[in-house]
Scaffold this motif. Structure first.
Motif, PDB file in Angstrom:
ATOM      1  N   PRO A  17       0.831  -1.217   0.000  1.00 19.13           N
ATOM      2  CA  PRO A  17       0.000   0.000   0.000  1.00 19.13           C
ATOM      3  C   PRO A  17       0.865   1.267   0.000  1.00 19.13           C
ATOM      4  CG  PRO A  17      -0.608  -1.463   1.811  1.00 19.13           C
ATOM      5  CD  PRO A  17       0.620  -2.023   1.200  1.00 19.13           C
ATOM      6  N   PRO A  18       0.497   2.247  -0.843  1.00 15.48           N
ATOM      7  CA  PRO A  18       1.123   3.570  -0.733  1.00 15.48           C
ATOM      8  C   PRO A  18       0.417   4.278   0.421  1.00 15.48           C
ATOM      9  CG  PRO A  18      -0.491   3.588  -2.506  1.00 15.48           C
ATOM     10  CD  PRO A  18      -0.557   2.219  -1.876  1.00 15.48           C
ATOM     11  N   HIS A  40      -3.406  -1.671  10.858  1.00 17.69           N
ATOM     12  CA  HIS A  40      -4.532  -2.121  10.027  1.00 17.69           C
ATOM     13  C   HIS A  40      -4.030  -2.783   8.742  1.00 17.69           C
ATOM     14  CE1 HIS A  40      -8.366  -2.046   7.900  1.00 17.69           C
ATOM     15  NE2 HIS A  40      -7.851  -1.257   6.971  1.00 17.69           N
ATOM     16  N   VAL A  41      -3.094  -2.136   8.050  1.00 21.36           N
ATOM     17  CA  VAL A  41      -2.647  -2.709   6.763  1.00 21.36           C
ATOM     18  C   VAL A  41      -1.757  -3.935   6.989  1.00 21.36           C
ATOM     19  CG1 VAL A  41      -2.975  -0.595   5.427  1.00 21.36           C
ATOM     20  CG2 VAL A  41      -0.744  -1.050   6.429  1.00 21.36           C
ATOM     21  N   ILE A  42      -0.912  -3.891   8.002  1.00 24.04           N
ATOM     22  CA  ILE A  42      -0.070  -5.071   8.280  1.00 24.04           C
ATOM     23  C   ILE A  42      -0.955  -6.240   8.710  1.00 24.04           C
ATOM     24  CG2 ILE A  42       1.727  -6.050   9.782  1.00 24.04           C
ATOM     25  CD1 ILE A  42       3.142  -3.344   9.714  1.00 24.04           C
ATOM     26  N   GLY A  43      -1.959  -5.950   9.528  1.00 26.12           N
ATOM     27  CA  GLY A  43      -2.922  -6.982   9.938  1.00 26.12           C
ATOM     28  C   GLY A  43      -3.696  -7.563   8.768  1.00 26.12           C
ATOM     29  N   GLY A  44      -3.815  -6.782   7.694  1.00 31.04           N
ATOM     30  CA  GLY A  44      -4.513  -7.238   6.492  1.00 31.04           C
ATOM     31  C   GLY A  44      -3.658  -8.091   5.578  1.00 31.04           C
ATOM     32  N   GLY A  45      -2.407  -8.355   5.979  1.00 29.74           N
ATOM     33  CA  GLY A  45      -1.573  -9.287   5.225  1.00 29.74           C
ATOM     34  C   GLY A  45      -0.766  -8.688   4.098  1.00 29.74           C
ATOM     35  N   VAL A  46      -0.598  -7.355   4.080  1.00 27.75           N
ATOM     36  CA  VAL A  46       0.171  -6.751   2.980  1.00 27.75           C
ATOM     37  C   VAL A  46       1.635  -7.181   3.047  1.00 27.75           C
ATOM     38  CG1 VAL A  46      -1.403  -4.779   2.881  1.00 27.75           C
ATOM     39  CG2 VAL A  46       0.723  -4.588   4.213  1.00 27.75           C
ATOM     40  N   HIS A  47       2.322  -6.987   1.931  1.00 24.41           N
ATOM     41  CA  HIS A  47       3.694  -7.503   1.794  1.00 24.41           C
ATOM     42  C   HIS A  47       4.754  -6.422   1.981  1.00 24.41           C
ATOM     43  CE1 HIS A  47       0.922 -10.103  -0.451  1.00 24.41           C
ATOM     44  NE2 HIS A  47       1.681 -11.082  -0.028  1.00 24.41           N
ATOM     45  N   GLY A  48       4.321  -5.203   2.277  1.00 27.08           N
ATOM     46  CA  GLY A  48       5.250  -4.094   2.479  1.00 27.08           C
ATOM     47  C   GLY A  48       4.455  -2.803   2.564  1.00 27.08           C
ATOM     48  N   LEU A  49       5.134  -1.691   2.850  1.00 25.51           N
ATOM     49  CA  LEU A  49       4.509  -0.363   2.882  1.00 25.51           C
ATOM     50  C   LEU A  49       5.367   0.590   2.063  1.00 25.51           C
ATOM     51  CD1 LEU A  49       3.723   0.191   6.691  1.00 25.51           C
ATOM     52  CD2 LEU A  49       2.226  -0.739   4.943  1.00 25.51           C
ATOM     53  N   VAL A  81       7.496  -6.054   7.835  1.00 25.11           N
ATOM     54  CA  VAL A  81       7.420  -6.086   6.367  1.00 25.11           C
ATOM     55  C   VAL A  81       8.404  -5.040   5.840  1.00 25.11           C
ATOM     56  CG1 VAL A  81       4.979  -6.825   6.277  1.00 25.11           C
ATOM     57  CG2 VAL A  81       5.538  -4.375   6.277  1.00 25.11           C
ATOM     58  N   PRO A  82       8.803  -5.156   4.565  1.00 22.62           N
ATOM     59  CA  PRO A  82       9.686  -4.121   4.004  1.00 22.62           C
ATOM     60  C   PRO A  82       9.004  -2.754   3.946  1.00 22.62           C
ATOM     61  CG  PRO A  82       9.687  -6.086   2.623  1.00 22.62           C
ATOM     62  CD  PRO A  82       8.579  -6.258   3.619  1.00 22.62           C
ATOM     63  N   VAL A  83       9.785  -1.705   4.186  1.00 21.11           N
ATOM     64  CA  VAL A  83       9.313  -0.327   4.052  1.00 21.11           C
ATOM     65  C   VAL A  83      10.050   0.322   2.890  1.00 21.11           C
ATOM     66  CG1 VAL A  83       9.147   1.948   5.148  1.00 21.11           C
ATOM     67  CG2 VAL A  83       8.753  -0.122   6.510  1.00 21.11           C
ATOM     68  N   LEU A  84       9.286   0.876   1.936  1.00 24.41           N
ATOM     69  CA  LEU A  84       9.844   1.609   0.800  1.00 24.41           C
ATOM     70  C   LEU A  84       9.569   3.084   1.024  1.00 24.41           C
ATOM     71  CD1 LEU A  84       9.264  -1.358  -0.187  1.00 24.41           C
ATOM     72  CD2 LEU A  84       9.001  -0.406  -2.480  1.00 24.41           C
ATOM     73  N   VAL A  85      10.560   3.928   0.735  1.00 18.18           N
ATOM     74  CA  VAL A  85      10.456   5.355   1.048  1.00 18.18           C
ATOM     75  C   VAL A  85      10.661   6.177  -0.220  1.00 18.18           C
ATOM     76  CG1 VAL A  85      11.450   7.265   2.379  1.00 18.18           C
ATOM     77  CG2 VAL A  85      11.293   4.977   3.408  1.00 18.18           C
ATOM     78  N   ALA A 107      14.644   1.237   6.878  1.00 20.58           N
ATOM     79  CA  ALA A 107      13.837   1.009   5.671  1.00 20.58           C
ATOM     80  C   ALA A 107      14.581   0.064   4.738  1.00 20.58           C
ATOM     81  CB  ALA A 107      13.533   2.329   4.965  1.00 20.58           C
ATOM     82  N   ASP A 108      13.871  -0.462   3.754  1.00 21.71           N
ATOM     83  CA  ASP A 108      14.438  -1.494   2.885  1.00 21.71           C
ATOM     84  C   ASP A 108      14.772  -1.027   1.482  1.00 21.71           C
ATOM     85  OD1 ASP A 108      13.951  -4.331   4.403  1.00 21.71           O
ATOM     86  OD2 ASP A 108      12.468  -2.825   4.948  1.00 21.71           O
ATOM     87  N   ALA A 109      14.058  -0.007   0.986  1.00 23.24           N
ATOM     88  CA  ALA A 109      14.290   0.442  -0.389  1.00 23.24           C
ATOM     89  C   ALA A 109      13.778   1.865  -0.550  1.00 23.24           C
ATOM     90  CB  ALA A 109      13.599  -0.494  -1.386  1.00 23.24           C
TER      91      ALA A 109
END
Length: 309
Positions: A17-18, A40-49, A81-85, A107-109
């Motif tokens: 999610p952006p 909320h988004v991590i609980g929803g199973g997303v693969h990164g932010l 989860v990975p964090v993209l910035v 952060a990861d990327a």
């Protein structure tokens, strides 16, 4: 512990999610809202932010707020989860400063759109990437912006992918002919990830080989987008078409309440606010919706929530 690559050379995949930027006012984050939204988004199973993108209203945020957002999100995600910035600044010193904060905070990327004030030729864009990439402390994703040229032309992308540290591309152009050209050339770059931006195109993109989606609606209903991604990866066409229909309903009811490109973010923030997740305060030059739209979106958000759970 998650990192950008699950294995050496493995591309990042899934729903990223952006993240919207919850604001208390023009210079203050809505911290409880940011915490609730992240969980909320991590609980929803997303693969990164992905923070500091278009949906995050990055161009409307002050520098110190951007750095604080990076610190807060990286801290609360705590490598689950990975964090993209996003580092899509008009000045390279600002891009490098955010990149440094991102690296320091875990952060990861990083994600970079073409600089958006002076129009640049493709040769100038490529030269910029050649100079910038070696100075970055983290892998870099290119970001094709929806609203204005220049875009990263396919040949520019092909050359960029040969540079160390460049990890893939997020395409928000909405142009599926462009997207499929990039997908074809990525066959030569097995390490690279190709993400679609517009969620209306998530189903067909993943079915034809995209690695995932950076979908605004996953702020609101993360489980829906994760389910659609998994159905498409599994090649379950019936389920993919069914979930695609549900995503199109989110777009119709939440994004089309107003006029202009800003109505997507305004609708999204309004819906998040109505569900008690975070404030719907907007960064200038935009303002939150007025009462009639807010009522309509709040009703739609409740209806969607009930139908999706």
């Amino acid at each position: 512990m998650h990192h950008v690559s699950e294995a050496p050379g493995a591309p990042l995949r899934g729903i990223i999610p952006p993240l919207v930027t919850p604001l208390a006012d023009h210079s203050t984050l809505d911290l409880p809202g940011l915490e609730r939204l992240t969980e909320h988004v991590i609980g929803g199973g997303v693969h990164g932010l992905f923070i500091l993108g278009t949906t995050g209203e990055a161009p409307g945020l002050g520098a110190s707020l951007k750095h604080e957002l990076v610190r807060r999100v990286c801290g609360s995600v705590s490598r689950r989860v990975p964090v993209l910035v996003g580092i899509s600044e008009t000045a390279i010193t600002e891009s490098l400063a955010i990149a440094e904060t991102a690296h320091r905070c875990g952060a990861d990327a990083l994600v970079l759109a073409p600089p958006y004030y002076f129009p640049a030729t493709q040769d100038e864009l490529l030269g910029y990437l050649e100079r910038l990439a070696p100075q970055l402390p983290l892998p870099l994703f290119l970001y094709n912006m929806p609203y204005r040229p220049p875009v990263f032309a396919p040949e520019t992308v092909r050359q960029a992918m040969t540079m160390p540290g460049i990890a893939g591309l997020k395409d928000s152009s909405g142009d599926m002919c462009y997207f499929q050209k990039i997908r074809a050339l990525f066959a030569d770059f097995p390490h690279a990830s190709l993400f679609i931006g517009p969620e209306q195109l998530l189903a067909e993109s993943v079915l034809t080989g995209a690695h995932g989606g950076v979908c605004a609606g996953a702020n609101l209903f993360p489980k829906l987008y994760v389910a659609l991604y998994h159905a498409a990866v599994a090649g379950d066409l019936r389920r993919t078409v069914e979930l695609h229909g549900e995503v199109m309903e989110v777009c119709r009811l939440i994004y089309e309440a107003g006029h202009g490109a800003s109505s997507v973010i305004k609708g999204l923030k309004c819906a998040l606010g109505s569900l008690g997740l975070c404030s719907d305060f907007m960064a200038e030059p935009f303002q939150r919706f007025g009462e009639p739209e807010r009522r309509r979106i709040a009703e739609a958000a409740q209806r969607l929530k009930a139908s999706l759970t």
